[in-house]
Every structure is written in C-alpha cells, then in structure tokens.
Design a protein around this motif. Structure first.
Motif, mmCIF file in Angstrom:
data_model
loop_
_atom_site.group_PDB
_atom_site.id
_atom_site.type_symbol
_atom_site.label_atom_id
_atom_site.label_comp_id
_atom_site.label_asym_id
_atom_site.label_seq_id
_atom_site.Cartn_x
_atom_site.Cartn_y
_atom_site.Cartn_z
ATOM 1 N N ASP A 189 -3.645 7.950 1.158
ATOM 2 C CA ASP A 189 -5.015 7.953 1.655
ATOM 3 C C ASP A 189 -4.977 8.348 3.127
ATOM 4 O OD1 ASP A 189 -5.916 7.124 -0.773
ATOM 5 O OD2 ASP A 189 -5.872 4.985 -0.257
ATOM 6 N N PRO A 190 -5.988 9.076 3.598
ATOM 7 C CA PRO A 190 -5.962 9.595 4.973
ATOM 8 C C PRO A 190 -5.650 8.533 6.022
ATOM 9 C CG PRO A 190 -7.864 10.441 3.792
ATOM 10 C CD PRO A 190 -7.183 9.491 2.868
ATOM 11 N N GLU A 191 -6.174 7.319 5.824
ATOM 12 C CA GLU A 191 -5.977 6.333 6.886
ATOM 13 C C GLU A 191 -4.535 5.819 6.955
ATOM 14 O OE1 GLU A 191 -7.799 5.843 4.194
ATOM 15 O OE2 GLU A 191 -7.598 3.795 3.433
ATOM 16 N N MET A 192 -3.700 6.198 5.972
ATOM 17 C CA MET A 192 -2.313 5.726 5.989
ATOM 18 C C MET A 192 -1.335 6.801 6.443
ATOM 19 S SD MET A 192 -2.305 3.725 2.439
ATOM 20 C CE MET A 192 -3.430 2.371 2.160
ATOM 21 N N THR A 228 3.449 12.650 3.134
ATOM 22 C CA THR A 228 2.143 12.033 3.369
ATOM 23 C C THR A 228 1.053 12.561 2.450
ATOM 24 O OG1 THR A 228 1.656 13.668 5.090
ATOM 25 C CG2 THR A 228 2.608 11.580 5.808
ATOM 26 N N GLY A 262 1.101 3.711 2.109
ATOM 27 C CA GLY A 262 1.717 3.954 3.410
ATOM 28 C C GLY A 262 2.905 3.035 3.646
ATOM 29 N N SER A 294 0.854 -1.195 0.000
ATOM 30 C CA SER A 294 0.000 0.000 0.000
ATOM 31 C C SER A 294 0.889 1.243 0.000
ATOM 32 C CB SER A 294 -0.866 -0.003 1.254
ATOM 33 O OG SER A 294 -0.072 0.322 2.382
ATOM 34 N N GLY A 345 -1.137 8.334 9.262
ATOM 35 C CA GLY A 345 -0.663 8.123 10.629
ATOM 36 C C GLY A 345 0.550 7.221 10.731
ATOM 37 N N GLU A 346 0.519 6.093 10.009
ATOM 38 C CA GLU A 346 1.616 5.134 10.121
ATOM 39 C C GLU A 346 2.948 5.729 9.666
ATOM 40 O OE1 GLU A 346 1.258 2.292 6.262
ATOM 41 O OE2 GLU A 346 -0.597 2.432 7.427
ATOM 42 N N GLU A 383 1.229 18.788 7.694
ATOM 43 C CA GLU A 383 0.714 18.106 8.882
ATOM 44 C C GLU A 383 1.104 18.904 10.113
ATOM 45 O OE1 GLU A 383 -1.249 15.581 9.004
ATOM 46 O OE2 GLU A 383 -1.228 15.142 6.844
#
Ligand code: ATP
Ligand code: MG
Lengths: 230, 242
Positions: free
Chosen positions: B168-171, B164, B140, B138, B173-174, B195
């Motif tokens: 995609d937003p959900e990635m 970043t 991220g 993916s 963070g990692e 960010e």
C-alpha cells in the motif's frame, strides 16, 4: 427380534473386544497411517521431482495400488511376502514374517498411494515463491523441502490426511481374510460363539459410528485451528 | 562483483533475455527499470541462479554460475534477495524466519543466530514483533523482516525485485528508508524498482530494459538528464508523470 436383546453378552465380552480387538485395530491404524504418510510423501516428492525415471515409477505405483481392491492386496501380499523375503535375502526357504507384519506392510504400501496424492496436492498448493525464497537463502533441495515446503503442505493437508486415516481405521477390519482379529473380528467371533449376532453387530456398528463421527467432528474443529495465517 | 555477459534466455521458443551485458561493482547501487514483461525479474533471478539461462555467462564475486563445480546453494547464501511478495515463511515465527538459514546453511549456533537476527530486526525497527508470525504483520513490516532475513546471512550483494510494488502506498516509505540506509552503508545492490525517487537518491547507475534487452545503461545523472533512447524517454515521462 429385539425381544431377547442380551446386554450381558456385550458386557461380558468388553475386555476381549477392546483389550484385544480395539488395541489391534488402533495399533495397525496408527502404524500404517504413520508409515503411509512418510512413504506417501516420498512418492509425492518423486512424482513432482521432474526426474525422468522417478516420475513414471511414482505414477505407476499410485495407479497400480488404486486399481486393486484392498482385500485382494492383503490376501496376495500375505502369501507373497515370504517369497519376496526369500528372494531378497537369498534364504533357502520362504521367510515367515507373521500375519501382523504382513498386514502392516500391506496397509502401509496401499495407503501410501492415497496419502501421496494428498501430499502432492499439498506441496503443489505452496506458492513457488516459497521455494525461491528458501533457495535464495542457500537452502538446498532437502532443506527446502524439510523446513519450508513440507511443514506447510502437511499443515494444509492435515484434515484430509486425518480423514483418510479414518477410512483406514474402518478398512483394517479386512484383516479377517488372513485370520487376524481386529475389533470387528473380535465382535464377530463372540457373535458366532454365543449365537448373538444381533447384539454384537449392532454394538460393533455403534462403536464404529461413535469413533468415526467424533473423529470427523474433531478434524473439522482442527481444520479451523491449524490454518496458517496468511 | 556481478558480471553479466551476453546472457540470453528462452522460455520454450520465446526469448525473454537477449544479449544482456552489464556489471555491478562493489559498493555500487544499480537500479533496473523498464516496462512490465521486459525481463527485469528474469534477469535479476539469473544472478543467483534461481532462473537458468541458455546463453552467455554470469559470475558473482569471481565465481562463474555455469561452472559445474560451483556449489549453487553456497553461492546463493552469499547473495541476499528480496521479493515482491516478501515470501516470509508463514509457518515460522519472525525469529525463526530470521534464524532458519543461518542455522541450516551457515551452521551458526542457535544462540548466535538469534542474537544476529534480533539485532537486524531492531535495525529495521521491528524488535517488538520477534515472537509474531508473518501473517500478523502489515505488508511493509513483512518486507522489512524479509530484508533483515536476507541481511542475516551477511550477503556480499543484495538483489531486490520490486520490493515495494505490492505494498500500500503509505508503506512504501518505510521499506525505501531501510534500503536507502543500506545503500548509504556501502552495500552492493541491484534493485528492480520504479521508485525513481529512490534511484535519484542513492543509485549510481540506472539500467533500462525493454523486450528482454538492456536498452540503456547509464550513470544516474546521465540517465535522468537525457536518456539516449526514445523508449527510455517515453518510459521515464510516463512514470515521472505521477
Ligand atoms: N515461467 C515462465 N514461462 C513462460 N514465460 C515466462 C515465464 N516467466 C516469465 N515469462 C515471460 O518472460 C517475460 C519477462 O518476464 P519478467 O517477469 O522477467 O518481466 P518483468 O520485467 O519482471 O515484468 P514485471 O514488471 O511485470 O514484473 C515476460 O514476457 C513473461 O511473460
Ligand atoms: Mg517482475
């Protein structure tokens, strides 16, 4: 016309057609394609280098080769190479290189022009970011090309390179102008000798068709397999 | 560690960097932000000489980029860079992505490079993917590999160009987690990013750019407290709104 179609002529000449003719054709194709791809890649890199004097040299070379009929190049080269050799080495007499070497050099130089256009497109198809990333890791120009850009360009262009090689495979029959015997030449010789033109030319056509058709088919299959997952 | 002094750059007649002056000290984390087209990417790319510049001077660890004797590839090998679009090499496995430059540039033996690469892969939590190819990961995950790849060269400083913003937003963070951890370990970092949570957490300073100029260059508290320039204020209120 087909009433007295004589299969035996074909059968009897098979060892000669394949053992001598086809071996020659395949050898010349393989060597010229390999050499042409290597030289073509170098020319493509010159063309894309942005270096003031390399760019026009590469462009003129490609345009020049593409403007001449292959037959003419083969013919001229055969007569010129001995003198060029003499000029380079400073020998007192023209250097005899033999028809095969002459043909091999000609096909390599000629095909390099076509392969270089394919490789140029291939190199240009790789995103600029790949070069940046390689350079950012400390790779120099040669390392970037060799390890990052060319492998990807080569893979992307493999189907086109092979298709061009199939064309080369057919073009090798032109060596008859300097009295070399390839598969086509061998078939032609048997045809003349035995007065069996119909049989031999039909057979030769079928062989070319079979080989080139299956090669094209394999190239298409390959195209799907080598595509790099992005 | 990084000294940028009066840097000016033109694309043809268009000036994209104007008298940019700033520095990043050892162990410092500096965040660069600003509207699109303000020259953030260009500035960060001049630091490892990926982009040439016509005016001013930059030095990294005391080595001047403009100096004819500077071996640029060698200098770049000591400066890690992470790109917006990851730029992993798609024809190489993750392991080979991690070892290529170690072997070619640092001349590390293959086994040593592998061990180092796999250790960093473990650090970004992707040990299980060593044999895969970039296209199988993916976004991220790819960006975390890209960070590991840069770290494998033991850089003295890390540059990030919107690491970043292609995710995609959900990635997001990692990837930020890895960067935060890196900052906390004392890595010197220059990050182009929007960010602001990341900036708040680990930045020492924030630089705000607009139209090729460094408009604001302030300590984090100061920047988030009351930016002095109206343009920075406007920008902040816009990106903090969502
Ligand atoms: N290769 C180029 N040729 C001409 N102009 C360029 C080139 N690359 C960038 N520019 C211009 O330089 C300016 C700064 O670009 P840069 O990519 O540094 O901005 P940025 O702040 O990183 O923007 P973004 O947030 O969109 O990434 C822009 O106006 C852009 O149009
Ligand atoms: Mg940018």
């Amino acid at each position: 016309m087909f009433g007295d179609f004589d299969y035996k002529v074909i059968l009897a000449s098979l060892p000669y057609l394949f053992g001598t003719g086809m071996v020659f054709t395949v050898t010349l194709t393989a060597l010229a394609a390999s050499g042409g791809i290597v030289l073509g890649t170098i020319i493509a890199m010159m063309r894309l280098s942005g270096v003031a004097f390399l760019v026009p040299i590469a462009r003129i070379y490609v345009d020049f080769m593409r403007s001449l009929p292959l037959v003419l190049v083969i013919f001229w080269f055969y007569f010129l190479v001995p003198y060029i050799g003499q000029w380079i080495t400073g020998a007192s007499r023209p250097i005899s290189v033999g028809a095969f070497t002459s043909a091999l050099i000609t096909f390599t130089l000629f095909e390099a022009a076509f392969f270089s256009e394919i490789m140029r497109a291939g190199i240009q198809s790789i995103p600029r970011g790949q070069t940046s990333a390689a350079q950012a890791l400390g790779l120099n120009y040669v390392q970037t090309m060799k390890s990052v850009i060319l492998p990807q360009a080569f893979r992307n262009m493999l189907p086109l390179l092979l298709t061009q090689t199939i064309v080369l495979f057919q073009d090798t029959s032109l060596v008859y102008v300097i009295s070399l015997t390839d598969f086509m030449g061998a078939a032609s010789k048997v045809a003349q000798r035995d007065g069996r033109l119909v049989e031999m030319y039909i057979f030769a056509a079928l062989v070319y068709l079979a080989i080139c058709f299956s090669a094209s088919f394999l190239v298409r299959r390959l195209q799907r397999r080598v595509a790099i997952i992005r | 560690m990084i000294a940028i002094d009066g840097v000016g750059k033109w694309y043809g007649p268009v000036q994209v960097l104007k008298g940019c002056t700033t520095q990043v000290s050892k162990g410092e984390v500096v965040v660069v932000c600003g509207p699109s087209g303000s020259g953030k990417s260009t500035l960060i790319k001049t630091v490892n000489a990926l982009e040439p510049f016509q005016e001013g001077a930059i030095s990294v660890d005391g080595i001047a980029l403009k100096d004819k004797r500077t071996d640029l590839p060698k200098l770049r090998a000591r400066v890690g860079m992470v790109f917006q679009h990851f730029e992993l090499f798609p024809h190489l496995s993750i392991t080979d992505n991690l070892t290529l430059a170690q072997c070619k540039v640092l001349k590390r033996p293959r086994e040593e490079a592998r061990t180092r690469g796999l250790k960093l892969l473990e650090r970004v939590g992707l040990s299980a993917h060593a044999q895969k190819f970039p296209g199988q990961l993916s976004g991220g995950q790819q960006q975390r590999v890209a960070i590991a790849r840069a770290l494998s060269m033991d850089p003295i400083v890390m540059l990030f160009d919107e690491p970043t913003s292609a995710l995609d937003p959900e990635m997001v963070g990692e990837v930020l987690d890895v960067m935060v951890q890196l900052a906390r370990e004392g890595m010197t970092m220059m990050c182009v990013t929007h960010e602001m949570g990341f900036a708040r957490k680990v930045a020492n300073r924030v630089i705000f750019m607009d139209r090729g100029e460094i408009v604001e260059d302030a300590q984090k508290e100061e920047f988030f407290g009351q930016p002095r320039s109206p343009r920075a204020q406007q920008f902040l209120s816009k990106i903090l709104a969502h």
